[in-house]
Write a protein that holds these residues in place. Structure first.
Motif, PDB file in Angstrom:
ATOM      1  N   MET A   1      23.346 -84.604   4.943  1.00 42.68           N
ATOM      2  CA  MET A   1      22.031 -84.544   4.038  1.00 42.68           C
ATOM      3  C   MET A   1      21.893 -85.655   3.285  1.00 42.68           C
ATOM      4  O   MET A   1      22.880 -85.969   2.508  1.00 42.68           O
ATOM      5  N   ALA A   2      20.845 -86.376   3.225  1.00 43.76           N
ATOM      6  CA  ALA A   2      20.481 -87.582   2.624  1.00 43.76           C
ATOM      7  C   ALA A   2      20.106 -87.253   1.126  1.00 43.76           C
ATOM      8  O   ALA A   2      19.623 -86.288   0.686  1.00 43.76           O
ATOM      9  N   THR A   3      20.792 -88.094   0.160  1.00 43.50           N
ATOM     10  CA  THR A   3      20.414 -88.052  -1.313  1.00 43.50           C
ATOM     11  C   THR A   3      19.511 -89.206  -1.534  1.00 43.50           C
ATOM     12  O   THR A   3      19.789 -90.190  -1.149  1.00 43.50           O
ATOM     13  N   ASN A   4      18.758 -89.073  -2.734  1.00 41.40           N
ATOM     14  CA  ASN A   4      17.947 -90.146  -2.887  1.00 41.40           C
ATOM     15  C   ASN A   4      18.791 -91.024  -4.077  1.00 41.40           C
ATOM     16  O   ASN A   4      19.950 -90.450  -4.545  1.00 41.40           O
ATOM     17  N   GLN A   7      19.927 -89.082  -7.264  1.00 41.13           N
ATOM     18  CA  GLN A   7      21.008 -88.395  -7.002  1.00 41.13           C
ATOM     19  C   GLN A   7      22.420 -88.824  -6.884  1.00 41.13           C
ATOM     20  O   GLN A   7      23.502 -88.468  -7.420  1.00 41.13           O
ATOM     21  N   PHE A   8      22.274 -89.812  -6.216  1.00 37.13           N
ATOM     22  CA  PHE A   8      23.393 -90.800  -5.863  1.00 37.13           C
ATOM     23  C   PHE A   8      24.120 -91.277  -6.978  1.00 37.13           C
ATOM     24  O   PHE A   8      25.239 -91.039  -7.153  1.00 37.13           O
ATOM     25  N   MET A   9      23.431 -91.699  -8.027  1.00 32.11           N
ATOM     26  CA  MET A   9      24.028 -92.387  -9.292  1.00 32.11           C
ATOM     27  C   MET A   9      24.512 -91.287 -10.025  1.00 32.11           C
ATOM     28  O   MET A   9      25.559 -91.622 -10.757  1.00 32.11           O
ATOM     29  N   GLN A  10      23.904 -90.044 -10.094  1.00 28.11           N
ATOM     30  CA  GLN A  10      24.432 -88.860 -10.699  1.00 28.11           C
ATOM     31  C   GLN A  10      26.009 -88.543 -10.270  1.00 28.11           C
ATOM     32  O   GLN A  10      26.845 -88.236 -11.015  1.00 28.11           O
ATOM     33  N   GLN A  11      25.659 -88.623  -8.944  1.00 24.43           N
ATOM     34  CA  GLN A  11      27.235 -88.258  -8.415  1.00 24.43           C
ATOM     35  C   GLN A  11      28.171 -89.189  -8.784  1.00 24.43           C
ATOM     36  O   GLN A  11      29.448 -88.817  -9.077  1.00 24.43           O
TER      37      GLN A  11
END
Length: 64
Positions: A1-4, A7-11
């Motif tokens: 599942m790809a994240t934008n 979302q990546f920076m939040q993770q």
């Protein structure tokens, strides 16, 4: 599942918050331990080299 990217920076921020960052005392203590262990290791290998060199010199008859 790809994240934008958002979302990546939040993770990334969430995971970085879980990391135990050492304080100054811990960094100094572990740094000193590394230097002490490196010194002990170098002395050990110097002595092993000296024993091997002396032993081979005695066996081959040109040691000193």
């Amino acid at each position: 599942m790809a994240t934008n990217p958002l979302q990546f920076m939040q993770q990334v921020r969430s995971e970085a918050a879980k990391v135990h960052w050492p304080n100054r005392k811990e960094v100094v203590t572990t740094t000193i331990m590394v230097f002490v262990m490196a010194a002990l290791t170098s002395v050990f290998f110097f002595l092993v080299d000296l024993v091997i060199r002396t032993g081979l010199g005695a066996i081959l008859g040109f040691g000193g």
